[in-house]
Scaffold this active site. Structure first.
Site, PDB file in Angstrom:
ATOM      1  N   GLY A  12      -1.628   5.474  12.837  1.00 17.54           N
ATOM      2  CA  GLY A  12      -2.364   5.263  11.487  1.00 17.54           C
ATOM      3  C   GLY A  12      -1.823   6.064  10.340  1.00 17.54           C
ATOM      4  O   GLY A  12      -0.999   6.828  10.438  1.00 17.54           O
ATOM      5  N   LYS A  16      -0.152   1.014   5.199  1.00 18.71           N
ATOM      6  CA  LYS A  16      -0.241  -0.521   5.208  1.00 18.71           C
ATOM      7  C   LYS A  16      -1.136  -1.065   4.087  1.00 18.71           C
ATOM      8  O   LYS A  16      -0.585  -2.049   3.550  1.00 18.71           O
ATOM      9  CB  LYS A  16      -1.224  -0.637   6.380  1.00 18.71           C
ATOM     10  N   THR A  42      -5.251   3.783   0.923  1.00 21.64           N
ATOM     11  CA  THR A  42      -5.033   4.182  -0.445  1.00 21.64           C
ATOM     12  C   THR A  42      -4.049   3.250  -1.230  1.00 21.64           C
ATOM     13  O   THR A  42      -2.951   3.204  -0.735  1.00 21.64           O
ATOM     14  CB  THR A  42      -4.619   5.699  -0.560  1.00 21.64           C
ATOM     15  N   GLN A 223      -6.332   1.711  11.467  1.00 21.56           N
ATOM     16  CA  GLN A 223      -5.799   2.366  12.495  1.00 21.56           C
ATOM     17  C   GLN A 223      -4.536   2.081  12.922  1.00 21.56           C
ATOM     18  O   GLN A 223      -3.814   1.488  11.985  1.00 21.56           O
ATOM     19  CB  GLN A 223      -6.791   2.596  13.657  1.00 21.56           C
TER      20      GLN A 223
END
Length: 366
Positions: A12, A16, A42, A223
Site C-alpha cells: 500500500g 495509486k 493523496t 491497500q
C-alpha cells in the site's frame, strides 16, 4: 470497451491516486471496489492537496463519474464529511454513484474493532480501529446491513435488533463496555439514508452499460497485494481483496471485461501496521526514506515502516494480479544516494528463495 484495474503491488501507499490522476481525460468512470475509510489517497493538483479516504480519486476530475462499488464498506458519517470537505473547496460530488449493495460500518463495528485490538495485546494486527474488519466479518456471516436497508425502516430495525442481540453480549459481558442502543442507531442511520439516496444506484448495471458503450472504466483498489486477505501476509492483512481478482467481485463486472492491470510500485518499500517485512530498515537509512519520502499515513498519520525495493514481492504481485504494466513512483527519493540496494531473493535458514516462501513461518524468517 476497456476496463483497467489499478492495484498496489506492495503493502500500500504506492501512489495509486497519482496514477489515476495522470490517466485523466481518458477515463469516464473511476470505481473504488473494496476497503473502507482505513485507507487513503493523496492527490496533488497544482498547489492543492486532497486527502481522500473513501471517495474514489476520480472525484477530482470533472469529466469522471466516481463510483463506490458493492465491495466497499461505508461509514456514512465519514463519507458525508469527505463530500462536505471537497464541496467547500469547490469540488462537486454530484456525479457520485454508490452501490445499493455496499455494506455499512455501524457503531458496534467500530466499538468491537477497538476493544478486540486492545485485547490482543502484543498479538494485535495493527488495524486503524475504524470498524472495517468487523463489518466484513458480518458481511460474510450474513449479518451485515447494506446501503439499501436504509430505505426500509422496518428491515433496518429488524436487522439491528438481531445483530445487536449478539454484539451487545460481547461488548458488555466480554469487554466490559457499554452496549449499543438499537433505536438510536436506527434513527441516526435513517437520517444518513435520506441524504445518501440521490447517490445510490445499481452500479454494476451502470458500469456494464458504460463498457458496452465503449467507455473507459478504471477500477481502483485500496491497500495492496500484500494486504489481500487471501494472498497477503495473513493475518496481518486487510479484510477484503485488493488484488485484481477482487476488482470484478467488488465492482460487479465480469473478468473478461478487464483489458489492462496496472501495478503501482514504489522505488522502495513501505508498510503500515504489524507483520513481516523482509527488507525493513530500522536505522538511519530507514529514517532517510521516511523523511525524504514523507512516509506518514494519509488516514492515520502513523509513520510508515520503510525498506529497500523488494523484487520478490514485485514478481509475486505480477503473477497474482496478471500485471500488464508497472508504474513506478518516488524514484526521486533515491536520487541523492550513491548506491541503491535491491532485494532479489530471500534467504531462510541458509536456503535461497526466488519466490515468496509457501508458509508464513518461512516468510517471517526471511
Amino acid at each position: 470497451m476497456p476496463a483497467i484495474v489499478l492495484i498496489g503491488a506492495q503493502w500500500g501507499d504506492e501512489g495509486k491516486g497519482k496514477a489515476t490522476d495522470l490517466l485523466g481525460d481518458r477515463v469516464q468512470y473511476v470505481v473504488r471496489y473494496q476497503g473502507g475509510n482505513n485507507a487513503g489517497h493523496t492527490v496533488v493538483i497544482g498547489d492543492e492537496s486532497y486527502a481522500l479516504h473513501v471517495l474514489p480519486s476520480g472525484v477530482l476530475s470533472r469529466n469522471v463519474t466516481p463510483v463506490i462499488g458493492n465491495g466497499v464498506v461505508i461509514d456514512p458519517k465519514v463519507l458525508f464529511e469527505e463530500i462536505d470537505g471537497l464541496e467547500s473547496r469547490g469540488v462537486s460530488c454530484e456525479k457520485l454513484l454508490v452501490s445499493a449493495n455496499a455494506h455499512l460500518i455501524m457503531p458496534h463495528h467500530r466499538a468491537l474493532d477497538k476493544v478486540s485490538e486492545r485485547f490482543l495485546g502484543n498479538a494485535r494486527i495493527g488495524t486503524t480501529g475504524r470498524g472495517i474488519g468487523p463489518t466484513y466479518g458480518d458481511k460474510v456471516a450474513r449479518m451485515g446491513i447494506r446501503v439499501q436497508d436504509l430505505f426500509d425502516p422496518g428491515i433496518l430495525r429488524q436487522k439491528l435488533d438481531l445483530v445487536l442481540r449478539d454484539k451487545n453480549q460481547l461488548l458488555t459481558k466480554v469487554y466490559n463496555r457499554r452496549g449499543i442502543d438499537a433505536a438510536k442507531t436506527a434513527e441516526e442511520y435513517l437520517t444518513y439514508g435520506e441524504r445518501l439516496k440521490p447517490y445510490v444506484a445499481d452500479t454494476g448495471l451502470v458500469l456494464g452499460n458504460a463498457l458496452d458503450n465503449g467507455e473507459v472504466v478504471l477500477l481502483e483498489g485500496a491497500q495492496a497485494t500484500m494486504l489481500d486477505v487471501d494472498h497477503g501476509t495473513y493475518p496481518f492483512v486487510t479484510s477484503s481483496s485488493p488484488t485484481a481478482g477482487g476488482a470484478c467481485v467488488g465492482a460487479g463486472i465480469g473478468p473478461t471485461r478487464i483489458t489492462k492491470v496496472i501495478g503501482i510500485v514504489k522505488a522502495y518499500t513501505t508498510r503500515v501496521g504489524a507483520g513481516p517485512f523482509p527488507t525493513e530498515l530500522k536505522d538511519e537509512q530507514g529514517d532517510y526514506l521516511r523523511k525524504t519520502g514523507g512516509e506518514y499515513g494519509v488516514t492515520t498519520g502513523r509513520p510508515r515502516r520503510t525498506g529497500w525495493f523488494d523484487a520478490v514481492i514485485a514478481r509475486y504481485a505480477a503473477r497474482v494480479n496478471g500485471v500488464t504494466d508497472f508504474f513506478v513512483t518516488k524514484l526521486d527519493v533515491l536520487s541523492t544516494l550513491d548506491k541503491v540496494p535491491v532485494c532479489v531473493a530471500y534467504e531462510v535458514d541458509g536456503k535461497r528463495y526466488d519466490e515468496i516462501p509457501m508458509t508464513q513461518t518461512e516468510f517471517h524468517h526471511a
